[in-house]
Scaffold this active site. Structure first.
Site, short mmCIF file in Angstrom:
data_model
loop_
_atom_site.label_atom_id
_atom_site.label_comp_id
_atom_site.label_asym_id
_atom_site.label_seq_id
_atom_site.Cartn_x
_atom_site.Cartn_y
_atom_site.Cartn_z
N LEU A 57 0.76 -1.22 -0.19
CA LEU A 57 0.05 -0.04 -0.30
C LEU A 57 1.07 1.08 0.04
O LEU A 57 0.50 1.95 -0.56
CB LEU A 57 -1.18 0.14 1.06
CG LEU A 57 -2.03 -1.07 0.92
CD1 LEU A 57 -2.62 -0.80 2.43
CD2 LEU A 57 -2.50 -0.11 -0.05
N GLY A 97 10.16 0.30 6.66
CA GLY A 97 9.16 -0.94 5.86
C GLY A 97 8.52 -0.35 5.18
O GLY A 97 8.29 0.64 5.01
N THR A 107 3.78 -0.47 4.21
CA THR A 107 1.89 -1.12 4.57
C THR A 107 1.91 -1.92 3.44
O THR A 107 1.39 -1.43 2.39
CB THR A 107 1.61 0.70 4.70
OG1 THR A 107 2.24 1.15 5.78
CG2 THR A 107 0.21 0.12 5.34
N LYS A 162 1.07 -3.07 8.68
CA LYS A 162 2.16 -2.53 9.02
C LYS A 162 3.29 -2.98 9.45
O LYS A 162 3.96 -3.46 10.59
CB LYS A 162 2.05 -1.05 10.12
CG LYS A 162 0.24 -0.18 9.54
CD LYS A 162 0.89 0.69 10.62
CE LYS A 162 1.72 1.63 9.80
NZ LYS A 162 0.76 3.26 10.74
N ASP A 208 -0.65 14.26 14.63
CA ASP A 208 -0.80 13.64 12.81
C ASP A 208 -1.65 14.03 12.17
O ASP A 208 -1.91 12.60 11.17
CB ASP A 208 0.80 12.45 12.87
CG ASP A 208 1.13 13.42 11.43
OD1 ASP A 208 1.19 14.17 10.65
OD2 ASP A 208 1.40 12.38 10.41
#
Length: 680
Positions: A42, A49, A51, A67, A165
């Site tokens: 995604l 890393g 997702t 994730k 965020d």
């Protein structure tokens, strides 16, 4: 396909059966933790890393999001900080995932020197992508976004969590019900007295995050509210706060209005201005303060929530309905005596007496227009036996809505994203017609009482009227300025009502296609409509969390019902015209007394959003569908769930009874229509 889990692999997709990645030679993992099948990437997480979109094999391959944390630089401060934030995100989701607008935590584990966090998949798109497609948001849409999200912030702030965020990318609108979900708690922080009094790490997104968060590493509830204000500013103006921050620092917030395309209402202008204050002390300090300013002040001319400003006309249509309504009225009258004469204790006793009396009321046998008996039992026994009679495989797409012809011979269905209508023979399960004509996806279908006319509403802003026997178009109705989402046809077949994302309802002459009137009153999308069986009244449900009751021959709403805490997903009148059922994203069903506007009962039992509701023809039973993949049948006299049907493999989107009450039809996102037979 099988996806390589090496975060640096440029082409991670591999054919099934491969043992190692054909691009980077990394060993492939068919199932993470022997449970999760990774489908595709995604997003990349900037060296830490990726997702992934995945399937949960323990939940019938339900989609989920994984994730991955795989930092490149082992033993560094950045790796330690990333691992700390990753663990905190899992902890936050575990604490907060009970809220329907926050993804739930499914699993958190370590495998092959990587950390993995598995969470609920929100099927939709984020607001940044939505903005890129739409280009512009109206002021009332921004107000609706605020009303949808501020309660979510209140929920997390009440639990001591600051998100830190909030931005368009972290807000996803679910494609099925329009609900906004808040995602990515990787930057969130627990607010404690210690945290309040010390500086921390600067985390957030420049332009969206306030000064105290970027400069000092401190964050408070007011910090998230600034970020929400900056997000709404971006949607309103199309101007990125990040770009403004790069050019002007925080100077842009002092003259944010110059970027507006059109002036805001004084109320919304005041809310936006207070959200965007640079000085922490001048800003809203809590979500409650924002909600107070967002909700319009009550007007004397309008009824209070759940109350009536005058008598609402109701016609009772049968002997059973009359007896039921008479008893209900007598008991309600007794309640007023008890309420005014005694105390709340007596009121609670009254409610018990009412339930007992209603459960013992013996209805007359109900006969359909063909003279068939639909039910022959007392309401406290409910429907005795239900069996799955047939399953129609619709297509490769989710079934979003079904309609049954009143003669019980045909089913019309629409699928997710489709521009076509399929018509099925109910007896044989064969597809007999495929109707084409809309230029964009179809959202609603309805069939006339004489079973001769089919009506459809679409994203192309048109309503099309079709000959159901031939599939030929009769006429096209134009007048809405946005997608048509709901349709209703009056019992005499003369009136058509449409509900739209332009916040209005339109009343049409179905025979001629002439627009009779436009009904205005909702502040956001209208997604459900229902016409009472006596043809006198209309109910509409909206994303503004209200239900409006209208006289079908008048332009102004007669009453507004405000008992829902979330978006209203469907409405339906009982056969005797006295009760309105509504469903909501808050997972409940409310039964309203049409004459008084008061809530009679709230039905709870579904574990996810309730998507649709329908009364049985005799008015004894209510059917509801949900995103929990079930259909529930409720005894209306007692409020008990008497049956739970569990045959669907995905969210159930719609349900309907045949006019004889012996068959239930349901549509689901598992691409099927199911036929259920009722027997005593």
């Amino acid at each position: 396909m099988i996806c390589c889990l090496n975060p640096d692999c440029p082409n991670p997709l591999n054919p099934k059966g491969k043992k190692s990645c054909q691009t980077c030679s990394t060993s492939l993992v068919p199932l993470l933790r022997n449970r999760f099948r990774v489908i595709r990437v995604l997003s990349d997480e900037g060296g830490f890393g990726r997702t992934y979109l995945s399937e949960d094999t323990d939940k019938l391959n339900e989609l989920c999001v994984i994730k991955q944390l795989a930092p490149k630089f082992q033993g560094t401060w950045s790796q330690k900080k990333a691992m700390e934030l990753f663990a905190e995100e899992a902890k936050r989701l575990q604490e907060l995932g009970e809220h329907p607008q926050i993804p739930t935590l499914i699993a958190y584990f370590e495998q092959d020197n990587c950390l993995y966090l598995v969470q609920q998949f929100i099927n939709g798109q984020n607001l940044l992508k939505e903005l890129q497609q739409r280009k512009v948001y109206k002021a009332n849409e921004i107000q609706a976004i605020l009303l949808d999200l501020v309660p979510v912030l209140k929920f997390i702030h009440d639990r001591g969590v600051i998100h830190r965020d909030i931005k368009p990318e972290n807000l996803i609108r679910c494609r099925y019900d329009g609900r906004l979900s808040l995602i990515d708690f990787g930057s969130s922080k627990q607010l404690t007295e210690k945290v309040k009094n010390k500086s921390g790490t600067s985390i957030g997104s420049h332009g969206y995050s306030p000064l105290e968060q970027i400069r000092d590493g401190k964050a408070y509830p007011a910090s998230d509210l600034f970020s929400l204000g900056a997000t709404c500013f971006h949607l309103l103006t199309g101007t990125s706060p990040f770009q403004l921050w790069m050019e002007h620092g925080y100077g842009w917030v002092n003259n944010w209005r110059q970027y507006l395309r059109s002036p805001l209402t004084p109320e919304l202008d005041g809310v936006m201005n207070k959200l965007l204050q640079k000085d922490l002390k001048q800003r809203y300090q809590s979500a409650d303060e924002v909600i107070k300013d967002l909700i319009p002040k009550p007007q004397l001319a309008l009824p209070a929530a759940g109350q009536s400003s005058g008598k609402f006309p109701v016609t009772r249509s049968s002997t059973f309905s009359f007896r039921y309504a008479l008893l209900k009225s007598l008991v309600l009258a007794s309640a007023f005596i008890l309420l005014f004469g005694f105390s709340e204790v007596w009121y609670q006793q009254y409610r018990q007496i009412q339930a007992t009396l209603l459960s013992r009321l013996k209805p007359l046998n109900y006969s359909s227009s063909q003279g068939e008996v639909a039910f022959n039992h007392s309401p406290n026994t409910g429907v005795r036996n239900i069996s799955l009679a047939n399953t129609f495989k619709s297509s490769a797409k989710s079934v979003m809505s079904v309609a049954i012809s009143p003669d019980g011979r045909k089913i019309a269905s629409i699928a997710e994203g489709d521009r076509i209508i399929k018509v099925w023979n109910l007896a044989t399960g064969k597809e007999i017609l495929t109707i084409r004509g809309h230029s964009q996806k179809i959202n609603a279908v309805a069939i006339s009482p004489n079973s001769k006319t089919l009506v459809s509403g679409s994203d192309d802003q048109t309503i099309k009227v079709w000959n159901l026997a031939t599939g030929k178009i009769v006429r096209t109705l134009q007048g809405h300025s946005d997608s048509i989402q709901a349709l209703g046809i009056s019992p005499n077949g003369k009136i058509l009502v449409s509900g739209s994302d332009d916040n209005t309802l339109k009343v049409w002459n179905l025979s001629t296609g002439r627009l009779i009137r436009t009904l205005k009153g909702h502040k956001y999308w209208v997604r459900s409509v229902a016409i009472s069986p006596d043809g006198r009244n209309l109910a509409s449900g909206s994303f503004d969390k209200t239900i409006k009751l209208w006289h079908l021959n008048q332009e102004n709403p007669a009453r507004t019902l405000k008992g829902n805490n979330n978006t209203v997903t469907s409405v339906a009148f009982s056969p005797d015209n006295t009760t309105l059922a509504s469903t909501s994203r808050d997972r409940t069903i409310k039964l309203w007394d049409v004459a008084s506007g008061e809530v009679i009962r709230t039905l709870a039992g579904h574990t996810n959003t309730v998507t649709y509701v329908a009364f049985s023809p005799d008015g004894i039973t209510l059917a509801s569908t949900s995103r929990d993949r079930t259909i529930k049948l409720w005894n209306l006299a007692t409020g008990e769930a008497i049956h739970t049907l569990t045959g669907h493999q995905n969210n159930v989107t719609s349900v309907a009874f045949t006019t004889d009450g012996k068959t239930i039809i349901s549509g689901s996102e598992d691409n099927t229509i199911k036929i259920w037979r009722i027997s005593n």
